[in-house]
Design a protein around this motif. Structure first.
Motif, mmCIF file in Angstrom:
data_model
loop_
_atom_site.group_PDB
_atom_site.id
_atom_site.type_symbol
_atom_site.label_atom_id
_atom_site.label_comp_id
_atom_site.label_asym_id
_atom_site.label_seq_id
_atom_site.Cartn_x
_atom_site.Cartn_y
_atom_site.Cartn_z
ATOM 1 N N TRP A 173 1.104 -1.248 0.018
ATOM 2 C CA TRP A 173 -0.074 0.478 -0.225
ATOM 3 C C TRP A 173 0.891 1.424 0.288
ATOM 4 O O TRP A 173 0.649 2.045 -0.745
ATOM 5 N N ALA A 174 1.750 0.882 1.089
ATOM 6 C CA ALA A 174 2.719 2.227 1.238
ATOM 7 C C ALA A 174 3.317 2.998 -0.598
ATOM 8 O O ALA A 174 3.746 3.299 -0.813
ATOM 9 N N VAL A 222 -3.531 12.050 -6.573
ATOM 10 C CA VAL A 222 -3.752 12.233 -5.619
ATOM 11 C C VAL A 222 -4.459 11.693 -4.547
ATOM 12 O O VAL A 222 -4.334 10.934 -2.921
ATOM 13 N N GLY A 223 -5.701 11.163 -4.874
ATOM 14 C CA GLY A 223 -6.693 10.074 -4.808
ATOM 15 C C GLY A 223 -6.392 9.469 -4.108
ATOM 16 O O GLY A 223 -6.383 8.583 -2.909
ATOM 17 N N ILE A 224 -5.403 8.529 -4.848
ATOM 18 C CA ILE A 224 -5.703 6.873 -4.957
ATOM 19 C C ILE A 224 -4.408 6.742 -3.790
ATOM 20 O O ILE A 224 -4.566 5.855 -2.662
ATOM 21 N N ALA A 225 -2.799 7.871 -3.745
ATOM 22 C CA ALA A 225 -2.175 8.090 -3.176
ATOM 23 C C ALA A 225 -2.882 8.229 -0.667
ATOM 24 O O ALA A 225 -2.329 7.304 0.119
ATOM 25 N N ALA A 230 -6.182 5.154 4.215
ATOM 26 C CA ALA A 230 -6.707 4.796 4.013
ATOM 27 C C ALA A 230 -6.760 3.254 4.690
ATOM 28 O O ALA A 230 -7.790 2.203 5.299
ATOM 29 N N CYS A 231 -6.370 2.495 3.346
ATOM 30 C CA CYS A 231 -6.385 1.076 3.381
ATOM 31 C C CYS A 231 -5.282 0.204 4.688
ATOM 32 O O CYS A 231 -5.739 -0.873 5.542
ATOM 33 N N MET A 232 -4.424 1.191 5.250
ATOM 34 C CA MET A 232 -3.091 0.887 6.360
ATOM 35 C C MET A 232 -4.318 1.174 7.644
ATOM 36 O O MET A 232 -3.552 0.651 8.432
ATOM 37 N N THR A 239 -0.968 5.376 10.888
ATOM 38 C CA THR A 239 -0.342 6.199 9.620
ATOM 39 C C THR A 239 -1.775 7.283 9.558
ATOM 40 O O THR A 239 -1.964 8.178 8.521
ATOM 41 N N GLY A 240 -3.104 7.431 10.840
ATOM 42 C CA GLY A 240 -3.407 8.794 10.315
ATOM 43 C C GLY A 240 -2.913 10.525 10.701
ATOM 44 O O GLY A 240 -3.536 11.236 9.686
#
Length: 289
Positions: A173-174, A222-225, A230-232, A239-240
């Motif tokens: 994800w990162a 940018v949205g994908i990043a 959110a997945c993490m 990660t928030g």
């Protein structure tokens, strides 16, 4: 002869976040697996920085000898401005790649994963043929593919694997998030040069998509990043912290959506680079926590 300041400018330091961010994120992912190693992370950083500088000098050389930079809006170029000879810029390119190769071999000697030498060796021709050779893929719209693979997936996952000896979905994800922002950086750069690139026959993805779709593509990246963060979150709540970059996104997003063009996009390029760097650093820190 070019001055030291001109050589430094030619290395395009504003693009170096694309090298720093993946190493920070990859090291954080390794820490989440209880496998972070400071010295290996440092070597990975040297590899990434040297490759980025090598790519920048290679682009400077190839675009300069082709005449692509004869009418340039963007930052100073050594070859196009004739501040340095093509041979000198080519030598700087080779030196940068040699440093990356040496640091990479040292890193593999420490971790023992010699099969990664094949992946590392592929980085150099991929960097060269972006704008070099008879049919550079950057001129045919595949630049974002290269950036996502090598400055996203390879850089982050390689950093994690050479430290922790294994990978995780968190590292993936990162890698996707970092790769998306690195692509957003390239889209901004190409959007700035869309008119001059089209005239010189450099058909980047931005030229092929057109102005409006390229701006939408920037927003999608940018949205994908942000989606990757959110997945993490469920597994790594810290990660928030990455969402602290949201206020910083306001200015570049507003500029892209408002139709800023040419030199007006130079600030967007700088802002996007800073955002990618903060994204990587905050991700690395939060995953370490």
């Amino acid at each position: 002869m070019a001055t030291f300041s001109q050589w430094l400018t030619g290395a395009r330091p504003q693009t170096l976040p694309a090298a720093l961010a993946p190493v920070a994120a990859g090291t954080g992912a390794a820490a989440a697996l209880d496998g972070a190693h400071a010295f290996r992370a440092l070597l990975a950083l040297v590899v990434a920085l040297a490759l980025q500088v090598g790519v920048n000098y290679a682009n400077d050389y190839s675009d300069g000898v082709r005449g692509t930079d004869d009418e340039r809006i963007g930052p100073f170029r050594l070859t196009g401005s004739k501040a340095a000879s093509p041979g000198a810029v080519l030598a700087a390119t080779c030196l940068s790649f040699a440093v990356a190769l040496a640091a990479g071999v040292w890193l593999l000697a420490l971790c023992g994963h010699w099969w990664l030498l094949v992946v590392g060796a592929a980085c150099i021709p991929a960097a060269w043929f972006y704008t070099g050779g008879k049919r550079p893929y950057g001129y045919r719209g595949y630049g974002e593919v290269f950036v996502f693979i090598f400055f996203g997936l390879v850089a982050v996952l390689g950093t994690t694997y050479t430290q922790a000896d294994r990978l995780s979905f968190t590292a993936l994800w990162a890698a996707i998030g970092i790769g998306a922002l690195a692509c957003a950086l390239l889209v901004t750069n190409n959007l700035r040069d869309i008119e001059s690139d089209a005239k010189s026959g450099k058909y980047t993805l931005t030229v092929r998509l057109g102005d409006a779709k390229s701006r939408a593509f920037y927003m999608t990246l940018v949205g994908i990043a942000l989606l990757m963060v959110a997945c993490m979150l469920p597994r790594h709540p810290w990660t928030g912290l990455v969402f602290f970059i949201l206020p910083l996104l306001a200015r570049p997003v507003r500029a892209v959506l408002s139709g800023k063009a040419g030199k007006e996009l130079l600030q967007v390029l700088r802002d996007t680079g800073k955002i990618e760097l903060l994204y990587g650093l905050l991700l690395g820190l939060s995953l370490s926590l």
